[in-house]
Structures are given as structure tokens and as C-alpha cells.
Scaffold this motif. Structure first.
Motif, PDB file in Angstrom:
ATOM      1  N   LEU A 116      42.059  36.490  58.324  1.00 48.46           N
ATOM      2  CA  LEU A 116      42.399  35.666  57.164  1.00 48.46           C
ATOM      3  C   LEU A 116      41.461  35.961  55.990  1.00 48.46           C
ATOM      4  N   GLY A 117      40.171  36.097  56.279  1.00 47.17           N
ATOM      5  CA  GLY A 117      39.224  36.434  55.229  1.00 47.17           C
ATOM      6  C   GLY A 117      39.475  37.803  54.638  1.00 47.17           C
ATOM      7  N   THR A 118      39.860  38.744  55.491  1.00 45.95           N
ATOM      8  CA  THR A 118      40.166  40.093  55.021  1.00 45.95           C
ATOM      9  C   THR A 118      41.349  40.098  54.060  1.00 45.95           C
ATOM     10  N   LEU A 123      43.173  40.507  48.330  1.00 47.42           N
ATOM     11  CA  LEU A 123      43.814  39.914  47.146  1.00 47.42           C
ATOM     12  C   LEU A 123      42.841  39.852  45.972  1.00 47.42           C
ATOM     13  N   ILE A 124      41.573  39.567  46.269  1.00 45.05           N
ATOM     14  CA  ILE A 124      40.564  39.578  45.209  1.00 45.05           C
ATOM     15  C   ILE A 124      40.408  40.987  44.649  1.00 45.05           C
ATOM     16  N   ILE A 136      30.456  44.988  42.517  1.00 43.91           N
ATOM     17  CA  ILE A 136      30.428  44.138  43.709  1.00 43.91           C
ATOM     18  C   ILE A 136      29.856  44.914  44.885  1.00 43.91           C
ATOM     19  N   PHE A 137      30.279  46.161  45.021  1.00 40.29           N
ATOM     20  CA  PHE A 137      29.773  47.004  46.103  1.00 40.29           C
ATOM     21  C   PHE A 137      28.266  47.204  45.964  1.00 40.29           C
ATOM     22  N   GLY A 138      27.807  47.527  44.748  1.00 43.85           N
ATOM     23  CA  GLY A 138      26.388  47.775  44.529  1.00 43.85           C
ATOM     24  C   GLY A 138      25.529  46.572  44.848  1.00 43.85           C
ATOM     25  N   VAL A 139      25.937  45.403  44.374  1.00 42.67           N
ATOM     26  CA  VAL A 139      25.183  44.179  44.637  1.00 42.67           C
ATOM     27  C   VAL A 139      25.221  43.840  46.131  1.00 42.67           C
ATOM     28  N   GLY A 140      26.398  43.999  46.729  1.00 42.21           N
ATOM     29  CA  GLY A 140      26.526  43.709  48.156  1.00 42.21           C
ATOM     30  C   GLY A 140      25.653  44.616  49.004  1.00 42.21           C
ATOM     31  N   SER A 179      33.759  42.257  53.676  1.00 41.56           N
ATOM     32  CA  SER A 179      34.051  43.589  54.207  1.00 41.56           C
ATOM     33  C   SER A 179      35.213  44.243  53.471  1.00 41.56           C
ATOM     34  N   ALA A 180      36.245  43.470  53.157  1.00 38.27           N
ATOM     35  CA  ALA A 180      37.395  44.023  52.433  1.00 38.27           C
ATOM     36  C   ALA A 180      36.999  44.470  51.032  1.00 38.27           C
ATOM     37  N   LEU A 181      36.124  43.728  50.380  1.00 37.45           N
ATOM     38  CA  LEU A 181      35.695  44.081  49.029  1.00 37.45           C
ATOM     39  C   LEU A 181      34.775  45.294  49.006  1.00 37.45           C
ATOM     40  N   LEU A 182      33.954  45.445  50.050  1.00 33.39           N
ATOM     41  CA  LEU A 182      32.977  46.532  50.069  1.00 33.39           C
ATOM     42  C   LEU A 182      33.476  47.772  50.808  1.00 33.39           C
ATOM     43  N   GLY A 183      34.582  47.651  51.532  1.00 28.86           N
ATOM     44  CA  GLY A 183      35.079  48.797  52.286  1.00 28.86           C
ATOM     45  C   GLY A 183      34.237  49.107  53.499  1.00 28.86           C
ATOM     46  N   ILE A 184      33.697  48.056  54.152  1.00 24.58           N
ATOM     47  CA  ILE A 184      32.811  48.233  55.304  1.00 24.58           C
ATOM     48  C   ILE A 184      33.401  47.536  56.526  1.00 24.58           C
ATOM     49  N   GLY A 185      32.775  47.765  57.680  1.00 21.31           N
ATOM     50  CA  GLY A 185      33.285  47.199  58.916  1.00 21.31           C
ATOM     51  C   GLY A 185      32.692  45.862  59.306  1.00 21.31           C
TER      52      GLY A 185
END
Length: 291
Positions: A116-118, A123-124, A136-140, A179-185
Motif C-alpha cells: 500500500l505504501g509503495t 503516485l507521489i 528527494i533521492f539525494g536527501v533520502g 522505497s518507491a520514491l528512491l528506487g530502492i529495496g
């Protein structure tokens, strides 16, 4: 069906502007993708992460050299990274499971909230620009660097129950979004929660590896859908997933992942954690400075 903005004949004349064409350019591209896959597979097996911290920065650097529109780079990099995580995660989990280092009850109980979070995170991602997604990726990444660089006290912790009820829903759902925003697992946060609850590090890493596929499958489908019909995507893309790049990275990462797993079970990870943390700092600062 593959999205191609130009015919194959035109692509062959573009050289550095496509994934096909000049043999030298093609060789460079394949070597770069193989190296990214090797790094992702090793990191995935060693730390229980999906490898996105390696793949996304590599693709952000590589795609502009191949003529990808700057506005599309971040989305395609994240979407392609998520696609590679599916197979890297499965391969790493199998290797950890062979050593009885995967808690499948945690994966089953977290899965619905993670999915559900993914979906929400995807969507974001559909509503932010490429520059915003890169930021977002850099800060994350900088946030996760703190975890890897934070000194480990090393004392034994008392085993306490894993989060349940609303805390579990919140943590697992947030894991899916991030994870969805950063492309990570999502392996870093999973490992952090499990070790905080007193679980052995190797079992925490093995379980975290399995979380990657739970996140990556719905997230990849989401990036396929939100990118479908977008103009100026690189050759071989279906939505925001570039299939040729994903294939090459996946082949190498699946081969190397067991080596990372074996290393994780042989070595104390303190020094490697610090090295990886420094790498994340460099990546995070570079991404923020670039965008």
C-alpha cells in the motif's frame, strides 16, 4: 510494447544518443551497466538492500550521455532500478534462506502495508518533476548514510517483539513510500527495525533482502503505468522502465549477489558499513548539487 521515438535505422545513426549505434559507445554503455549491476548485486547481498543506491546514481550519470531528456532521467533511473531489484532481491533471499537467515513471518506480516505504501509512493512520484525526484533521492540517501556511518556499540540487545498493529502499519507503509520514491529495496530500514528489536544482524539482513521484491514488483508496475505514453523516453523503454538497461544490470547483479551474501556471513561488516556510508554521502551531495 517497446516505446521507440525513432526507427531502428535512425537510432543506428545517432551514436551516443541511443543505446544502439556506434560500437564504441555501445561497448562503453554495456560495461558501465555491468559494473552498476555488479555493485548492486554485491551491495544487495552484503547489506540486504536492493541495490538502488548503486543503480540509480549510475543511471543518472549514464542516461544523459545516451541522449535522454534531462527531465526524464530521474524517473527512468528510479523505474529501471526498481525493475532490477525484483531479481536481485529474489536471488539474495534464496542465498540467505539457504543459511536459515530469513524470517518469512516478518515478510508476510509486513507485505500488505508495504505494498500500500509503495502504491502511494508511486503516485507521489508521478506528481513531481525529475529535478524534485532527484532532490528527494539525494536527501533520502544522506539520511540513510547516517545509519551506515553511525557507530555500532556492538553489545547484545534483548529480543523484543517486532512492531505490531498501527506501529507496524506505519513503519511498513512508510517503508513502501520511501522505497518507491528512491528506487530502492527498503533493506536499510528493515534491517534497522529488526536489529533494534534484538534480532541477529545476519537474520535481519536476510529478511531485508526479501523485502526488496515485495516493494519492487508493485513499484515497477506503477512506474510502467505512470510513464506510459510519455514523450522523449530512451529507446527500449516501457513507461519509465528501460528494458535493455534493466536486463544487463539484472544479469550481472544476480550473478554477483551470492558473493555479497557469502561475504556478509564471513566478515564483520563494520568497516564495509563505513565505506558504504561514505559512498552514500558522496552520492547524496552530488545529486543535490547536480539538481
Amino acid at each position: 510494447m517497446l516505446r521507440c521515438n525513432k526507427s531502428l535505422g535512425e537510432l543506428a545513426l545517432l551514436g551516443n544518443d541511443a543505446l544502439v549505434g556506434d560500437p564504441g559507445s555501445l561497448a562503453f554503455t554495456v560495461i558501465a551497466l555491468l559494473l552498476a549491476g555488479a555493485g548492486a548485486g554485491f551491495a544487495g547481498g552484503l547489506f540486504g538492500i536492493g541495490g538502488g543506491f548503486v543503480v540509480v546514481p549510475a543511471l543518472v550519470l549514464l542516461f544523459p550521455m545516451l541522449g535522454v531528456e534531462q527531465s526524464q532521467v530521474a524517473h527512468v533511473a528510479v523505474g529501471t532500478s526498481l525493475a532490477t531489484i525484483i531479481f536481485t532481491s529474489i536471488r539474495s533471499t534464496m542465498s540467505h534462506a539457504a543459511r536459515n537467515a530469513v524470517d518469512f513471518s516478518v515478510l508476510k506480516s509486513w507485505a500488505p502495508f508495504v505494498v500500500l505504501g509503495t502504491v502511494f509512493g508511486t503516485l507521489i512520484a508521478d506528481r513531481v518533476t525529475g529535478a524534485e525526484l532527484a532532490m528527494i533521492f539525494g536527501v533520502g540517501v544522506l539520511g540513510f548514510a547516517v545509519y551506515f556511518l553511525w557507530p555500532s556499540r556492538g553489545e547484545e540487545k534483548q529480543l523484543v517483539p517486532m512492531p505490531a498493529g498501527l506501529p507496524r502499519a506505519g513503519i511498513a507503509g512508510g517503508l513502501g513510500v520511501i522505497s518507491a520514491l528512491l528506487g530502492i529495496g527498503g533493506g536499510t530500514l528493515t534491517t534497522l527495525v529488526m536489529t533494534t528489536c534484538g534480532n541477529p544482524i545476519h537474520r535481519s539482513i536476510g529478511t531485508a533482502a526479501g523485502m526488496g521484491a515485495i516493494i519492487a514488483i508493485p513499484a515497477t508496475i506503477g512506474f510502467l503505468l505512470i510513464g506510459f505514453g510519455e514523450p522523449n523516453l530512451p529507446w527500449g523503454s516501457v513507461g519509465y522502465v528501460n528494458l535493455p538497461a534493466a536486463l544487463v544490470i539484472t544479469l550481472m547483479s544476480v550473478l554477483i549477489a551470492p558473493l555479497g551474501v557469502a561475504t556478509a556471513h564471513l566478515l564483520r561488516p563494520e568497516i564495509l558499513r563505513r565505506v558504504f556510508g561514505i559512498y552514500l554521502v558522496v552520492v547524496g551531495v552530488t545529486m543535490i548539487a547536480k539538481y
